[in-house]
Design a protein around this motif. Structure first.
Motif, PDB file in Angstrom:
ATOM      1  N   ARG A 185       0.885  -1.406  -0.378  1.00  0.00           N
ATOM      2  CA  ARG A 185       0.049  -0.128   0.046  1.00  0.00           C
ATOM      3  C   ARG A 185       0.789   0.747  -0.136  1.00  0.00           C
ATOM      4  N   ASP A 186       0.690   2.205  -1.227  1.00  0.00           N
ATOM      5  CA  ASP A 186       1.006   3.448  -0.824  1.00  0.00           C
ATOM      6  C   ASP A 186       0.608   4.345   0.895  1.00  0.00           C
ATOM      7  N   PRO A 187       2.122   4.455   1.263  1.00  0.00           N
ATOM      8  CA  PRO A 187       0.952   5.187   2.823  1.00  0.00           C
ATOM      9  C   PRO A 187       0.616   6.456   2.963  1.00  0.00           C
ATOM     10  N   GLU A 188       0.752   6.987   1.556  1.00  0.00           N
ATOM     11  CA  GLU A 188      -0.340   8.688   1.450  1.00  0.00           C
ATOM     12  C   GLU A 188      -1.545   8.293   1.121  1.00  0.00           C
ATOM     13  N   THR A 189      -1.540   7.745   0.239  1.00  0.00           N
ATOM     14  CA  THR A 189      -2.984   7.198  -0.462  1.00  0.00           C
ATOM     15  C   THR A 189      -3.997   5.931   0.007  1.00  0.00           C
ATOM     16  N   ARG A 237      -0.112  -0.184  -4.614  1.00  0.00           N
ATOM     17  CA  ARG A 237       0.872   0.718  -5.577  1.00  0.00           C
ATOM     18  C   ARG A 237       0.824  -0.167  -6.990  1.00  0.00           C
TER      19      ARG A 237
END
Length: 177
Positions: free
Chosen positions: A138-142, A146
């Motif tokens: 997982r993208d930590p920001e969104t 990924r």
């Protein structure tokens, strides 16, 4: 600046296209763009297809390919390296029995990654290719998964394409091929 449009056709669909419409159908799809991507890895995967295994069909394809190549319409991506296989198939689908070798998928992702200056249209029925996600990350920001390749591309399926009105007047679908 106008980007050149590259058509990338899932090799698994070539058998279907030429069985239904002949080489003319393949040509009509390829001419949707300025260029058609087809390299060593795609040819390796195509050779496993039922249509291509008949010598007369292999010869038809070879003649069509040569004509396209001489006209400068073929884009040939570099062959995959071992590092490429891991990078462009991080879900290890190529190692699964039902996944196949995934040569087309990996070559296409590599080409897209290395050629952001093209307008790329991919035709495939494979949902995993369209999703373009690395499972388990997982993208930590969104919070979203990924992407395998962070490159824009338009995506269509053969089913959608064949459902649209035929845009190529040279393609005669009334004949048996």
């Amino acid at each position: 600046m106008n980007e050149q449009k590259v058509i990338i056709l899932d090799v698994a669909k070539i058998d279907i296209i030429v069985n239904q419409t002949g080489i003319a159908g393949l040509d009509a799809i390829a001419r949707r763009g300025d260029l058609f991507m087809f390299g060593y890895d795609a040819r390796t995967e195509l050779r496993n297809g039922a249509w291509y295994k008949k010598q007369e069909n292999a010869d038809l394809f070879a003649a069509w390919y040569e004509q396209q190549d001489k006209a400068g319409r073929i884009v040939k991506p570099d062959r995959l390296t071992r590092a490429d296989r891991k990078k462009y198939d991080p879900n290890d689908k190529r190692l699964m029995k039902k996944g196949g070798h995934e040569l087309w998928d990996m070559s296409t992702r590599k080409f897209m990654d290395e050629n952001p200056h093209y307008d790329i249209e991919v035709m495939s029925g494979e949902r995993d290719f369209y999703k373009n996600e690395i499972r388990g990350t997982r993208d930590p920001e969104t919070g979203k998964r990924r992407k395998i390749v962070d490159a824009p591309f338009s995506y269509t399926s053969l089913k959608k394409l064949m459902g649209k009105p035929v845009v190529d007047p040279d393609l005669d679908l009334s004949k048996e091929h």
